[in-house]
Each structure stands twice: as structure tokens, then as C-alpha cells.
Motif scaffolding. Structure first.
Motif, mmCIF file in Angstrom:
data_model
loop_
_atom_site.group_PDB
_atom_site.id
_atom_site.type_symbol
_atom_site.label_atom_id
_atom_site.label_comp_id
_atom_site.label_asym_id
_atom_site.label_seq_id
_atom_site.Cartn_x
_atom_site.Cartn_y
_atom_site.Cartn_z
ATOM 1 N N PRO A 22 -27.599 -0.663 -23.242
ATOM 2 C CA PRO A 22 -27.268 -1.469 -24.429
ATOM 3 C C PRO A 22 -27.138 -0.596 -25.666
ATOM 4 O O PRO A 22 -27.873 0.385 -25.834
ATOM 5 N N VAL A 23 -26.199 -0.944 -26.533
ATOM 6 C CA VAL A 23 -26.016 -0.242 -27.805
ATOM 7 C C VAL A 23 -26.929 -0.881 -28.843
ATOM 8 O O VAL A 23 -26.898 -2.103 -29.047
ATOM 9 N N TYR A 24 -27.738 -0.070 -29.478
ATOM 10 C CA TYR A 24 -28.732 -0.552 -30.444
ATOM 11 C C TYR A 24 -28.049 -1.280 -31.603
ATOM 12 O O TYR A 24 -27.100 -0.782 -32.203
ATOM 13 N N GLY A 25 -28.523 -2.505 -31.877
ATOM 14 C CA GLY A 25 -27.989 -3.272 -32.994
ATOM 15 C C GLY A 25 -26.685 -3.972 -32.735
ATOM 16 O O GLY A 25 -26.034 -4.439 -33.682
ATOM 17 N N SER A 26 -26.253 -4.064 -31.480
ATOM 18 C CA SER A 26 -25.002 -4.754 -31.166
ATOM 19 C C SER A 26 -25.122 -5.414 -29.799
ATOM 20 O O SER A 26 -26.142 -5.291 -29.121
ATOM 21 N N LYS A 27 -24.059 -6.107 -29.390
ATOM 22 C CA LYS A 27 -24.024 -6.743 -28.076
ATOM 23 C C LYS A 27 -23.239 -5.906 -27.066
ATOM 24 O O LYS A 27 -22.987 -6.352 -25.953
ATOM 25 N N LYS A 28 -22.864 -4.709 -27.447
ATOM 26 C CA LYS A 28 -22.065 -3.836 -26.582
ATOM 27 C C LYS A 28 -22.957 -3.089 -25.595
ATOM 28 O O LYS A 28 -24.171 -2.996 -25.754
ATOM 29 N N PHE A 29 -22.294 -2.521 -24.571
ATOM 30 C CA PHE A 29 -22.955 -1.636 -23.621
ATOM 31 C C PHE A 29 -22.163 -0.342 -23.532
ATOM 32 O O PHE A 29 -20.940 -0.325 -23.669
ATOM 33 N N ARG A 30 -22.876 0.745 -23.306
ATOM 34 C CA ARG A 30 -22.255 2.031 -22.994
ATOM 35 C C ARG A 30 -22.410 2.291 -21.504
ATOM 36 O O ARG A 30 -23.481 2.052 -20.931
ATOM 37 N N TYR A 31 -21.369 2.783 -20.890
ATOM 38 C CA TYR A 31 -21.381 3.046 -19.449
ATOM 39 C C TYR A 31 -21.365 4.545 -19.202
ATOM 40 O O TYR A 31 -20.705 5.310 -19.911
ATOM 41 N N GLN A 32 -22.107 4.968 -18.167
ATOM 42 C CA GLN A 32 -22.095 6.360 -17.752
ATOM 43 C C GLN A 32 -22.237 6.420 -16.232
ATOM 44 O O GLN A 32 -22.747 5.489 -15.611
ATOM 45 N N HIS A 33 -21.782 7.521 -15.645
ATOM 46 C CA HIS A 33 -21.931 7.695 -14.208
ATOM 47 C C HIS A 33 -23.397 7.870 -13.861
ATOM 48 O O HIS A 33 -24.126 8.605 -14.524
ATOM 49 N N ALA A 34 -23.833 7.190 -12.805
ATOM 50 C CA ALA A 34 -25.203 7.367 -12.330
ATOM 51 C C ALA A 34 -25.399 8.762 -11.763
ATOM 52 O O ALA A 34 -26.493 9.332 -11.857
ATOM 53 N N SER A 35 -24.347 9.323 -11.174
ATOM 54 C CA SER A 35 -24.423 10.637 -10.541
ATOM 55 C C SER A 35 -23.645 11.674 -11.355
ATOM 56 O O SER A 35 -22.434 11.541 -11.533
ATOM 57 N N PRO A 36 -24.306 12.731 -11.832
ATOM 58 C CA PRO A 36 -23.577 13.798 -12.523
ATOM 59 C C PRO A 36 -22.519 14.455 -11.636
ATOM 60 O O PRO A 36 -21.468 14.878 -12.135
ATOM 61 N N LEU A 37 -22.786 14.541 -10.322
ATOM 62 C CA LEU A 37 -21.804 15.123 -9.407
ATOM 63 C C LEU A 37 -20.517 14.294 -9.406
ATOM 64 O O LEU A 37 -19.408 14.839 -9.495
ATOM 65 N N LEU A 38 -20.655 12.966 -9.314
ATOM 66 C CA LEU A 38 -19.476 12.110 -9.303
ATOM 67 C C LEU A 38 -18.800 12.079 -10.670
ATOM 68 O O LEU A 38 -17.587 11.897 -10.769
ATOM 69 N N ASP A 39 -19.566 12.248 -11.725
ATOM 70 C CA ASP A 39 -18.983 12.357 -13.060
ATOM 71 C C ASP A 39 -18.047 13.568 -13.120
ATOM 72 O O ASP A 39 -16.917 13.482 -13.632
ATOM 73 N N LEU A 40 -18.495 14.695 -12.586
ATOM 74 C CA LEU A 40 -17.640 15.893 -12.527
ATOM 75 C C LEU A 40 -16.402 15.642 -11.672
ATOM 76 O O LEU A 40 -15.285 16.013 -12.048
ATOM 77 N N HIS A 41 -16.602 15.022 -10.527
ATOM 78 C CA HIS A 41 -15.486 14.744 -9.622
ATOM 79 C C HIS A 41 -14.416 13.903 -10.311
ATOM 80 O O HIS A 41 -13.220 14.238 -10.268
ATOM 81 N N PHE A 42 -14.815 12.814 -10.960
ATOM 82 C CA PHE A 42 -13.830 11.921 -11.568
ATOM 83 C C PHE A 42 -13.209 12.521 -12.824
ATOM 84 O O PHE A 42 -12.064 12.202 -13.161
ATOM 85 N N TYR A 43 -13.940 13.379 -13.508
ATOM 86 C CA TYR A 43 -13.340 14.091 -14.645
ATOM 87 C C TYR A 43 -12.233 15.018 -14.145
ATOM 88 O O TYR A 43 -11.114 15.021 -14.683
ATOM 89 N N LEU A 44 -12.539 15.795 -13.127
ATOM 90 C CA LEU A 44 -11.552 16.720 -12.572
ATOM 91 C C LEU A 44 -10.358 15.976 -11.961
ATOM 92 O O LEU A 44 -9.215 16.414 -12.076
ATOM 93 N N GLU A 45 -10.647 14.838 -11.346
ATOM 94 C CA GLU A 45 -9.579 14.058 -10.727
ATOM 95 C C GLU A 45 -8.705 13.394 -11.789
ATOM 96 O O GLU A 45 -7.474 13.392 -11.691
ATOM 97 N N GLY A 46 -9.341 12.830 -12.817
ATOM 98 C CA GLY A 46 -8.591 12.125 -13.849
ATOM 99 C C GLY A 46 -7.735 13.050 -14.696
ATOM 100 O O GLY A 46 -6.611 12.693 -15.074
ATOM 101 N N LYS A 47 -8.239 14.246 -15.000
ATOM 102 C CA LYS A 47 -7.503 15.151 -15.875
ATOM 103 C C LYS A 47 -6.567 16.091 -15.128
ATOM 104 O O LYS A 47 -5.505 16.452 -15.642
ATOM 105 N N TYR A 48 -6.953 16.465 -13.906
ATOM 106 C CA TYR A 48 -6.206 17.526 -13.231
ATOM 107 C C TYR A 48 -5.797 17.185 -11.797
ATOM 108 O O TYR A 48 -5.171 18.026 -11.133
ATOM 109 N N SER A 49 -6.129 15.991 -11.289
ATOM 110 C CA SER A 49 -5.810 15.601 -9.897
ATOM 111 C C SER A 49 -6.213 16.707 -8.926
ATOM 112 O O SER A 49 -5.437 17.136 -8.071
ATOM 113 N N TYR A 50 -7.477 17.140 -9.051
ATOM 114 C CA TYR A 50 -7.876 18.356 -8.340
ATOM 115 C C TYR A 50 -7.970 18.193 -6.832
ATOM 116 O O TYR A 50 -8.008 19.188 -6.107
ATOM 117 N N THR A 51 -8.010 16.962 -6.323
ATOM 118 C CA THR A 51 -8.027 16.790 -4.862
ATOM 119 C C THR A 51 -6.631 16.909 -4.267
ATOM 120 O O THR A 51 -6.482 17.037 -3.057
#
Length: 409
Positions: free
Chosen positions: A261-290
Motif C-alpha cells: 500500500p502507498v502511504y496516505g493513498s488508496k494506491k498500491f505499488r507492485y514489485q516482483h516477489a523474486s529478484p531473479l524473475l525481476d531480472l529475467h523480465f527486465y532483460l526480456e522486456g528491454k532486450y528480448s534476451y531469450t
């Protein structure tokens, strides 16, 4: 690394549950290993695909009718552990319902949707099982588990990524060198893992799900930013955050994303539960590394870029568990750590994983002192002092952990 990472936090959670427990979690979180190595049972069975045959604890195959004979003969006197429980025919659920909650039973599933179905009114298993969600290794457990082999900065950086249990036996050397090599060599396997997770949930890894996971990895953290990103790619007919809410809910339920939850608002911030998968999707989204040939050295640069953010999230989660407080996101001024108690901001903090200049240290102090809360600065090594702020280095954090996970730091 030939080391077993013990999971006392998860074992303790299991021991507090009822006599029948369903352990669920996405693939590659170590559920089978957890049951076989850390829990007590008399008979273990793994259900093969199709549900008509099983393997016992010694790897011997037996038919479903033979398994039924064994179960009827030995249960409830013996504790049974049944892996990939959701693959068994429906008549087994009816059998359990007819028997009532007697004896001890451990069921394991990779399909999180199966645990939800068990809570539906039409399920014969309704009310019989307690549910334990097994995710990544708890930050406290991984730190203590690695603290004999690794020290200081290396301990923290390894702990951040080795919360993914399937990395542990492959890990060698320093994390900054190991991780780019692992991502380069295993990028196809990671992509296949994501497909398996969605298959288990009887869903398709659609372009919208893929786009959301890539957007979050690229820093789009709230639904409005994610929606705009998907619309720009032509994945949504119009820029409408409401249209992606059900997708976000599924990704949180499957433990691929976490929301804060974002403090003082009704919004939420989302993040990857797994840092490994965060790296994977960053590389895939920006560079199609697979799909394209990306040099391993370039992947290493991305790891260096992402590492400080992953360390910040690691310490934020760790401190929330040590203090028994809820994580929130503070947007102005932005903070690495913000912990909430009831309706009050209780703890604020910053993480500095690189060299800290005197001027930057002063700015950190000024920013933290704006809040009427406990203030922390987390750094790799000792030697830093900051007025009105408690500075924690790696040895100090380990001492807190070894003293028994106190509620006050």
C-alpha cells in the motif's frame, strides 16, 4: 554450493497448523525438498501426471488402486505425505471427506488455484485442510543459513538471490559473477518455468500477463503506469487501469508479484516477489534476451544496475519481519524502508549499498529527520555515524538475528 538451507520459519508455521495441511506454492520454491527433509511423516508418495500411478519414497512405482489399498490399510495410524495431490482422481477427495479429519495428512500442490477450490462450498475437502503457502526462503533463514560460509557484502548479495531454492546447488564463487552466467545459460529454462506456473493454474501466459511482469521489472510500479505501458504496446484497447486489476490479482495470488500500500493513498505499488524473475523480465522486456544473442557481460551490467534495488527490498522485508510491522511505500520524499503500525508510520530507513559521500549522507539524514519515526540507515560496513539515525551494518544485523528475531532492533 553443496549446502542445505534450513527453513525454521516455515517449519514453525507448519507446526502451528492443524493435523491435515495443504502446502502450496509456485514451482521451484522447494516444496518437495521441504517436506522430505524438514517434516515428519511415515509414508511419502509422488503423484505422476494423469493421476493413475504414483512413486513411493524409494522411487518405486505403484498404481492408483494399489495406493488406495495401502492408504486404507495404514491411514490414519500412519502420517501420509502426498506430493502433487491435485493430480489424484476426484474419488480420493470423496474418500477423505467420508473418513473425516483423523490422523495426520500432508498434501502438496504446485497449483495455487487448487487451494482456492478447496475453500469453495462445493468442495468435499472444505474445512478439512489448513493451508501453508510456501514461497521463497525467508530472509532471516537464508541469512543465518549462509552466514558461516559468507561474510559482509557477499553474504547479503548471495542471500538476496539464493532465496530461490533452485539456485542454491548451482551457486559458485561470487554472486555478481554467478548470476549473469546463470541467466545467460538458463534463460530458456526460466521462460519455461513461467509457462509451467501458468499451466498449473489452468491459465495461459498471455501477452497481457507477460506485459505486466515486464512493466513492473522496468519500474512501472502502480496500475496507472502499468496500464499506460500496456496501452502503448497495443495490448489494451484503451488506457484503463481497471481493466488490468484481475490480471494483477492473479499475479499476486500466484506469488509472482507482491503489492504494497502507498502511504496516505488508496494506491498500491507492485514489485516482483523474486529478484531473479525481476531480472529475467527486465532483460526480456528491454532486450528480448531469450530470443536474441545478448552477451553475458551485458547481462552482468544489468545485474549491477538492479542489485541495489533488490538489496533495498530485501532489507525492507527483513526489517518488517524483525519488528512485526507492515510495509508501506512512501512517495514523497521516496524512502527505501517505511514500516507502519496501525495508523502511524513507525519506522523509516534508507539502504546505501555503494560508497556514500559526506554530502549524500547529510541529505539522507535530512530526509529521514522529516519523519517522526524510528530512523535507520543500512550499510555494508561499519564506520558511518549519522545524527538521529541508527546505523546498521551486516554484523549488527546478524547479531540481531542470532539473538532470536527480537521485536525491537
Amino acid at each position: 554450493m553443496h549446502k542445505i538451507i534450513k527453513r525454521p520459519t516455515d517449519v514453525d508455521a507448519f507446526n502451528k497448523l492443524g493435523p491435515w495441511v495443504l502446502i502450496c506454492g509456485r514451482r521451484k520454491t522447494g516444496k518437495t525438498f521441504f517436506v522430505r527433509e524438514f517434516l515428519d511423516w511415515d509414508e511419502y508418495f509422488f503423484v505422476k501426471r494423469g493421476g493413475r500411478s504414483l512413486l513411493d519414497g524409494e522411487g518405486r512405482e505403484l498404481s492408483y488402486p494399489t495406493f488406495l489399498e495401502v492408504f486404507r490399510r495404514d491411514f490414519p495410524e500412519k502420517c501420509f505425505a502426498i506430493d502433487e495431490f491435485q493430480r489424484l482422481p476426484d474419488d480420493f477427495s470423496d474418500l477423505l471427506h467420508s473418513m473425516g479429519m483423523r490422523g495426520r495428512l500432508i498434501a502438496v500442490t504446485s497449483a495455487l488455484s487448487f487451494s482456492k477450490k478447496m475453500l469453495e462450498g462445493s468442495s468435499p475437502l472444505l474445512g478439512l485442510f489448513s493451508v501453508l503457502k510456501l514461497g521463497l526462503v525467508d530472509e532471516r533463514d537464508i541469512l543465518l543459513g549462509l552466514s558461516r560460509e559468507l561474510k559482509g557484502r557477499e553474504l547479503i548479495e548471495a542471500s538476496v538471490y539464493l532465496r530461490e531454492p533452485w539456485l542454491v546447488p548451482r551457486f559458485r564463487g561470487r554472486m555478481k559473477e554467478f548470476l549473469p552466467s546463470f541467466l545467460y545459460e538458463q534463460r530458456g529454462a526460466i521462460k519455461a518455468l513461467l509457462g509451467e506456473i501458468f499451466t498449473e493454474e489452468e491459465r495461459e501466459l498471455s501477452l497481457v500477463y507477460q506485459g505486466i511482469l515486464e512493466a513492473v521489472a522496468m519500474g512501472k510500479r502502480v496500475s496507472t503506469e502499468i496500464s499506460s505501458h500496456l496501452y502503448s504496446l497495443g495490448l489494451l484497447p484503451k488506457d484503463n487501469p481497471g481493466a488490468i486489476q484481475r490480471y494483477l490479482e492473479v499475479l499476486v495470488e500466484t506469488n509472482l508479484l507482491e503489492k504494497t500500500p502507498v502511504y496516505g493513498s488508496k494506491k498500491f505499488r507492485y514489485q516482483h516477489a523474486s529478484p531473479l524473475l525481476d531480472l529475467h523480465f527486465y532483460l526480456e522486456g528491454k532486450y528480448s534476451y531469450t530470443e536474441t544473442e545478448i552477451p553475458e557481460q551485458f547481462i552482468g551490467e544489468v545485474v549491477q544496475q538492479k542489485l541495489p534495488v533488490h538489496v533495498e527490498e530485501f532489507f525492507s522485508s527483513l526489517l518488517s519481519k524483525l519488528l512485526g510491522l507492515r510495509r508501506v511505500a512512501v512517495e514523497e520524499p521516496p524512502l527505501d524502508i517505511a514500516l507502519f503500525e496501525f495508523k502511524r508510520l513507525k519506522v523509516v530507513g534508507e539502504v546505501k549499498w555503494g560508497k556514500v559521500e559526506k554530502e549524500e549522507l547529510q541529505r539522507i539524514g535530512e530526509r529521514l529527520r522529516k519523519f517522526d519515526a524510528e530512523r535507520y540507515l543500512i550499510v555494508p560496513e561499519d564506520g558511518i555515524e549519522l545524527e538521529g539515525v541508527k546505523v546498521l551494518d551486516v554484523p549488527a544485523i546478524l547479531e540481531i538475528l542470532k539473538s532470536g528475531y527480537p521485536k525491537e532492533v
